[in-house]
Each structure stands twice: as structure tokens, then as C-alpha cells.
Scaffold this active site. Structure first.
Site, short mmCIF file in Angstrom:
data_model
loop_
_atom_site.label_atom_id
_atom_site.label_comp_id
_atom_site.label_asym_id
_atom_site.label_seq_id
_atom_site.Cartn_x
_atom_site.Cartn_y
_atom_site.Cartn_z
N LYS A 101 66.35 32.32 36.38
CA LYS A 101 65.64 32.41 37.66
C LYS A 101 65.37 33.89 37.91
O LYS A 101 65.81 34.47 38.91
CB LYS A 101 66.52 31.76 38.76
CG LYS A 101 65.85 31.58 40.10
CD LYS A 101 64.84 30.43 40.14
CE LYS A 101 64.12 30.41 41.48
NZ LYS A 101 63.01 29.44 41.52
N TYR A 151 80.51 30.43 38.36
CA TYR A 151 81.76 29.68 38.25
C TYR A 151 82.98 30.61 38.31
O TYR A 151 84.05 30.20 38.74
CB TYR A 151 81.82 28.92 36.91
CG TYR A 151 81.17 27.57 36.90
CD1 TYR A 151 79.83 27.41 37.23
CD2 TYR A 151 81.90 26.44 36.54
CE1 TYR A 151 79.23 26.17 37.20
CE2 TYR A 151 81.31 25.19 36.51
CZ TYR A 151 79.98 25.06 36.83
OH TYR A 151 79.40 23.83 36.79
C1 IPM Z 1 80.94 19.80 32.96
C2 IPM Z 1 81.56 19.42 34.28
C3 IPM Z 1 82.42 20.58 34.76
C4 IPM Z 1 81.54 21.79 34.94
C5 IPM Z 1 83.22 20.29 36.05
C6 IPM Z 1 84.07 19.04 35.92
C7 IPM Z 1 84.05 21.47 36.47
O1 IPM Z 1 80.59 19.09 35.20
O2 IPM Z 1 81.68 20.04 31.99
O3 IPM Z 1 79.71 19.84 32.88
O4 IPM Z 1 80.91 21.94 35.99
O5 IPM Z 1 81.48 22.60 34.03
#
Ligand code: IPM
Ligand code: MG
Length: 352
Positions: free
Chosen positions: A191, A144
């Protein structure tokens, strides 16, 4: 009047404002019962923040969250951005940024089933007995937040998955401690047969085992874990995993309970904490008063617990259980006989 707590409220997008309104209603009932007071401050995040300020996370939002004792969040996301891969600003950027700004590295997602909702679950009923797990999802690292971009004139794209030992350690300690307070069983999901970052996770967690000798740890590849979640969900107690695996596995785990609308979550760091349901903004339901507010109300219970109001948290959970028992549910749980979002909130507030 007892203590006053500052609570930043980010309703966000879609059904966010409707479900958050119910959680606030319940917290106002907590005020009456427990001589505490909540100073709610509404702040912008997500698509609505983009519409009003051009920024999915205005500086003022960050400032007010940092001045608060806790943050309550609804949901973030709007379809007008989803279908536009070239959009430069996105609502989700606001969510990722607030997690990073507040240092919320541990996302804690408890998954419990309610026998009364077994019919709503896609899983066979006999498999639902004794399902009670909590997922520790790392929230401020991994793919992320790693370097991402394009090269070769846009024809190649990449997202880096990167973790430091320190990032793995801090959430792992939390998960081990939680395991100690539960069934002393921890499943690390990764993984490691393919990913170097997973091999670091495994290495770090293996070393920690010595510090928590009472906890039994097992290691599972994420594909196997995804399968086990639906074939033997009661197997799990505490799951520890990295950011994206945790995102995917918790959506999967949530439907086991019968509705994704039921599950709360807490995102914790060393200084701040944010509470939100795990569901998304469900734009198709926005403004219809049909969204399930229980996930947000249960998030408010976690918020109370965090603020030291354990009795209030218990009362909220009991009132939610009572609502579920009496069939006070929205249409995601019962298609034929259901209540509105507002009615569910009223019921919980009245039954504290
Ligand atoms: C969550 C959501 C978020 C994430 C999105 C909206 C960015 O899916 O809080 O699980 O992927 O973390
Ligand atoms: Mg998710």
C-alpha cells in the site's frame, strides 16, 4: 532403518488434533514405504496449553521444537477468548511467539485449484482455469509485532507497522528464487500510496530486480490485488507481501479452490521450519470427525519435501489427488455424499 527425523507435533485447538492425527497417520505410511522413521513428540500450544499450564506457549514446547528437524501444527484458537477483549492471555499469542522464537519469517502458501472441485468454488468456473500461485507472506514483522498499546486512559489504541530493510530483503530473496523456478513473474503487493513501510518494501524489491533480471516484477496495491484475486486469479504466480496483507489475501485466495480446508503452508526461517494448514481451529466442528484433513496432509507433504523426501511428498500429493478425484471428501466439499476426517486420512495412507 534409514534416517530418523524428530518431528514436534503441536495439535493445538478445535479440529487441530483430528486433522493432525490424519497427517501423522500418513507420515507413518511414509515410514513403511521409505525406510525412514519419524520420532513424533507431542507438545502444547494455544488454548489447550493455557488450560493445562496457564501459558499459550510453554518453554518446553519451544525447547522441543528447537530440538526437532521440523514442526507440524494443527490450529490455534478458541472462541472463549475471542469474545473477551480484556483477556490477558490468548491462544494466538502462542502461535505468534513460536513464529518469532523459531525465526519463521517466510510463510509460503501455495494456492492450486482442482478441476473436480470447481463446483465448490464461489468463483465462476471459467476463471479457475490455470490458477496456480504461491504467496510469500512475511511472518515475523509488521503490524503483528510492532509496538502496540493504549493511551489516554485506554481511550486511544495503536498498533505500529514497522519493517527493517533486512527483514524485507531476506523474504524477498526467497520469493525471487521461487519466481525463477516458476514462471519468472513476481507481484509485490503493498500500500505504497499510503504507508511508509510499504514504500520501504517497494524500494528494497526494486533494487533487487537487478539481481534477478530474468524475473518480471509488478507492483500492486493491496486493495487492487484483493479485487484481482477474485476477478482474474490466474493472473498471479508468485505474490510477495507483508504480514497482515498476506494473512488477509491468503484467506481470500484459499476459498477460490473450493475449500479453505485444502490449503497447506510452510513457515520457514534460516534454521527451523513449521508446517500447518492455513485454516483455523473451526471450533464448531471439533470432535465431530467432519473436518477436512487435506490441508494438514498436504502440509505433511511440504514437510517431507523440506526433509529431502521428495518422492514421499509426491506420493502424498498423488494420493490426495486420487482421493479428490474419487470424491473421498469431507462435508465442506460435498454436502450430500461425504466421508469422515478419519476415512479421508485412511484413504490417503492406504494409497501411498
Ligand atoms: C494465520 C492465522 C493467524 C495469523 C492467527 C491465528 C494469529 O490467521 O496463520 O493466518 O493471523 O497469522
Ligand atoms: Mg490467517
Amino acid at each position: 532403518m534409514g534416517k530418523t527425523f524428530n518431528v514436534a507435533v503441536m495439535s493445538g485447538d478445535g479440529i487441530g488434533p483430528e486433522v493432525v492425527a490424519q497427517a501423522v497417520k500418513v507420515l507413518k505410511a511414509v515410514e513403511k514405504k521409505y525406510s525412514v522413521s519419524f520420532n513424533f513428540r507431542d507438545v502444547l500450544i494455544g488454548a489447550i496449553a493455557i488450560d493445562q499450564t496457564g501459558n499459550p506457549l510453554p518453554d518446553e514446547t519451544i525447547r522441543i521444537c528447537k530440538e526437532s528437524d521440523a514442526v507440524l501444527l494443527g490450529a490455534v484458537g478458541h472462541p472463549k477468548f475471542d469474545n473477551d477483549p480484556s483477556a490477558k492471555v490468548r491462544p494466538e499469542q502462542g502461535l505468534l511467539k513460536i513464529r518469532k522464537e523459531l525465526g519463521l519469517y517466510a510463510n509460503i502458501r501455495p494456492v492450486t485449484t482442482y478441476s473436480l472441485l470447481n463446483e465448490a468454488s464461489p468463483i465462476k468456473n471459467h476463471l479457475l482455469k490455470d490458477v496456480d500461485m504461491v504467496v510469500y507472506r512475511e511472518l515475523t514483522g509488521g503490524i503483528y509485532f510492532g509496538e502496540k498499546g493504549r493511551k489516554d486512559e485506554g481511550k486511544t489504541a495503536y498498533d505500529n507497522c514497522i519493517y527493517t530493510e533486512a527483514e524485507v530483503l531476506r523474504i524477498s530473496h526467497m520469493a525471487f528464487k521461487m519466481a525463477q523456478s516458476r514462471k519468472k513473474k513476481l507481484t509485490m503487493v503493498d500500500k505504497a500510496n499510503v504507508l511508509e513501510s510499504s514504500r520501504l518494501w517497494r524500494e528494497v524489491v526494486k533494487k533487487l530486480e537487478a539481481q534477478y533480471p530474468d524475473v518480471t516484477v509488478d507492483y500492486m496495491f493491496v486493495d487492487a490485488a484483493a479485487m484481482k484475486l477474485v476477478t482474474w486469479p490466474a493472473y498471479f504466480d508468485v505474490i510477495l507481501t507483508e504480514n497482515m496483507f498476506g494473512d488477509i489475501l491468503t484467506d481470500e485466495a484459499s476459498v477460490i479452490t473450493g475449500s479453505i480446508g485444502l490449503l497447506p503452508s510452510a513457515s520457514m526461517g534460516d534454521k527451523y521450519a513449521l508446517f500447518e494448514p492455513i485454516h483455523g481451529s473451526y471450533p464448531q466442528a471439533a470432535g465431530k470427525n467432519i473436518a477436512n484433513p487435506y490441508g494438514t496432509i498436504l502440509s505433511a507433504a511440504m514437510l517431507c519435501e523440506y526433509l529431502g523426501l521428495a518422492d514421499a511428498a509426491k506420493d502424498i500429493r498423488n494420493a490426495v489427488n486420487k482421493g479428490l478425484e474419487q470424491g473421498v471428501v469431507t462435508e465442506d466439499i460435498n454436502k450430500t455424499k461425504n466421508n469422515t476426517t478419519t476415512e479421508v486420512g485412511d484413504f490417503v495412507a492406504a494409497n501411498l
